[in-house]
Design an enzyme around this catalytic site. Structure first.
Site, PDB file in Angstrom:
ATOM      1  N   GLY A   8       1.709  52.860  -2.633  1.00  0.00           N
ATOM      2  CA  GLY A   8       2.407  52.547  -3.869  1.00  0.00           C
ATOM      3  C   GLY A   8       1.446  52.010  -4.916  1.00  0.00           C
ATOM      4  CG  ASP A  66      -5.671  48.695   4.849  1.00  0.00           C
ATOM      5  OD1 ASP A  66      -4.783  48.368   4.039  1.00  0.00           O
ATOM      6  OD2 ASP A  66      -6.283  47.861   5.520  1.00  0.00           O
ATOM      7  CG  HIS A 174     -14.625  51.528  -1.532  1.00  0.00           C
ATOM      8  ND1 HIS A 174     -14.977  51.475  -2.861  1.00  0.00           N
ATOM      9  CD2 HIS A 174     -13.379  51.007  -1.472  1.00  0.00           C
ATOM     10  CE1 HIS A 174     -13.991  50.933  -3.552  1.00  0.00           C
ATOM     11  NE2 HIS A 174     -13.005  50.643  -2.736  1.00  0.00           N
TER      12      HIS A 174
HETATM   13  O1  LIG Z   1     -11.592  50.397  -5.242  1.00  0.00           O
HETATM   14  C1  LIG Z   1     -11.191  49.227  -5.305  1.00  0.00           C
HETATM   15  N1  LIG Z   1     -11.417  48.476  -6.389  1.00  0.00           N
HETATM   16  C2  LIG Z   1     -10.983  47.200  -6.523  1.00  0.00           C
HETATM   17  N2  LIG Z   1     -10.261  46.578  -5.606  1.00  0.00           N
HETATM   18  C3  LIG Z   1     -10.007  47.275  -4.469  1.00  0.00           C
HETATM   19  C4  LIG Z   1     -10.447  48.599  -4.271  1.00  0.00           C
HETATM   20  N3  LIG Z   1     -10.061  49.018  -3.057  1.00  0.00           N
HETATM   21  C5  LIG Z   1      -9.371  48.003  -2.534  1.00  0.00           C
HETATM   22  N4  LIG Z   1      -9.340  46.946  -3.382  1.00  0.00           N
HETATM   23  C6  LIG Z   1      -8.658  45.655  -3.189  1.00  0.00           C
HETATM   24  O2  LIG Z   1      -8.219  45.579  -1.885  1.00  0.00           O
HETATM   25  C7  LIG Z   1      -6.789  45.671  -1.819  1.00  0.00           C
HETATM   26  C8  LIG Z   1      -6.492  46.659  -0.716  1.00  0.00           C
HETATM   27  O3  LIG Z   1      -5.166  46.677  -0.538  1.00  0.00           O
HETATM   28  P1  LIG Z   1      -4.489  47.473   0.635  1.00  0.00           P
HETATM   29  O4  LIG Z   1      -5.293  48.650   0.967  1.00  0.00           O
HETATM   30  O5  LIG Z   1      -4.189  46.573   1.762  1.00  0.00           O
HETATM   31  O6  LIG Z   1      -3.064  47.819   0.043  1.00  0.00           O
HETATM   32  P2  LIG Z   1      -2.477  48.308  -1.321  1.00  0.00           P
HETATM   33  O7  LIG Z   1      -2.595  49.782  -1.283  1.00  0.00           O
HETATM   34  O8  LIG Z   1      -1.065  47.836  -1.185  1.00  0.00           O
HETATM   35  O9  LIG Z   1      -3.193  47.657  -2.466  1.00  0.00           O
HETATM   36  C9  LIG Z   1      -6.338  46.160  -3.192  1.00  0.00           C
HETATM   37  O10 LIG Z   1      -5.065  45.701  -3.544  1.00  0.00           O
HETATM   38  C10 LIG Z   1      -7.428  45.587  -4.081  1.00  0.00           C
HETATM   39  O11 LIG Z   1      -7.147  44.254  -4.383  1.00  0.00           O
HETATM   40 MG   LIG Z   2      -4.497  46.205   3.540  1.00  0.00          MG
END
Ligand SMILES: O=c1[nH]cnc2c1ncn2[C@@H]1O[C@H](COP(=O)(O)OP(=O)(O)O)[C@@H](O)[C@H]1O
Ligand SMILES: [Mg+2]
Length: 199
Positions: A8, A66, A174
Site C-alpha cells: 500500500g 520488505d 536497494h
Molecule cells: O527506498 C527507500 N527510501 C526511503 N525509505 C525507505 C526505502 N525503503 C524502505 N524505506 C523505509 O523503510 C520502511 C519499510 O517499510 P516496510 O517495507 O516494512 O513496509 P511499507 O511498505 O508498509 O512501508 C518504509 O516505510 C520507509 O520508511
Molecule cells: Mg517491514
C-alpha cells in the site's frame, strides 16, 4: 502474466512500476485485499507474509517488498522496524527521530536493504535482495522519493535519494537492484524453480 503488487506504500508502487516496465507483465494493485501484520523477524519473513497473503486471496502471483534502513551508530536500527520506527505516524516524524538519535554522532554510515519476493498461488517463492550503502545528512534535502530518502546520500554521489528521479534512484537503489535481479531471472520466461538470492 498478471502480477499483484502487494503493497500500500505509494512510493514503492511508483518504483516497482517504473522498474518492471521492461517485463511483459500486467501489474495489478491490491484493491481491497488486506495485508497481514508484519510479525516476522526478518525482511524475508515479512515480504513472504505479504506476498503469500496477496497470492492466496487473488490466486495470482504477487510481489511484495520488505525493506528498511540500518544505521551503524544505532546498532542496525530501525532495520526491519523502519516503517514503525518510534511508533510515530509520518515519514517526516521518523526522519526527525533519526536525526535526534544521531545528534553529535560522527558515524553517519547506513544502508538500505530491500527483499523482494514473488509468491505464486501454489506456494512457490522467488526471493531477491538488494542493498545500498551511504551516509546520513544532518538535515533533509530533496522532495522526491519517500521514507528516509531526504537524509540518505548514496556512496559515490553527492545528492540525497530524494534529489533523484525515480529512474536515477532505481539504477542504484536497494529496491532497484532486487528488481533488476528479478527482471534478469525472468528475461526469458519464469525461471527454473529454485530460490534465487542476489546481493
Ligand atoms: O527506498 C527507500 N527510501 C526511503 N525509505 C525507505 C526505502 N525503503 C524502505 N524505506 C523505509 O523503510 C520502511 C519499510 O517499510 P516496510 O517495507 O516494512 O513496509 P511499507 O511498505 O508498509 O512501508 C518504509 O516505510 C520507509 O520508511
Ligand atoms: Mg517491514
Amino acid at each position: 502474466m498478471t502480477v499483484v503488487v502487494a503493497t500500500g506504500n505509494a512510493g514503492k508502487i511508483r518504483e516497482i512500476e517504473e522498474a518492471l516496465g521492461g517485463l511483459p507483465w500486467t501489474l495489478q494493485g491490491l484493491g481491497d485485499v488486506p495485508l497481514p501484520p508484519e510479525t516476522g523477524a526478518t525482511y524475508e519473513d515479512n515480504a513472504a507474509l505479504k506476498a503469500c497473503a496477496a497470492a492466496l486471496v487473488t490466486r495470482l502471483p504477487a510481489l511484495a517488498d520488505d525493506s528498511g534502513l540500518e544505521v551503524e551508530a544505532l546498532g542496525g536500527e530501525p532495520g526491519v522496524y523502519s516503517a514503525r520506527y518510534g511508533g510515530v505516524g509520518s515519514d517526516v516524524e521518523r526522519n526527525v527521530l533519526i536525526l535526534e538519535r544521531l545528534r553529535r554522532e560522527t558515524n553517519r554510515r547506513a544502508k538500505f536493504v530491500s527483499v523482494v519476493i514473488l509468491a505464486y498461488p501454489d506456494g512457490h517463492l522467488e526471493t531477491y535482495r538488494g542493498e545500498l550503502h551511504g551516509t546520513l545528512l544532518e538535515g533533509p534535502r530533496g522532495e522526491n522519493g519517500f521514507g528516509y530518502d531526504p537524509l540518505f546520500v548514496p556512496d559515490g554521489d553527492t545528492r540525497t535519494l530524494a534529489e533523484m528521479t525515480v529512474a536515477e534512484k532505481r539504477a542504484i537503489s536497494h529496491r532497484g537492484r532486487a528488481l533488476a535481479a528479478l527482471m534478469d531471472a525472468h528475461r526469458s520466461g519464469p525461471p527454473p524453480r529454485q530460490t534465487s538470492t542476489v546481493e
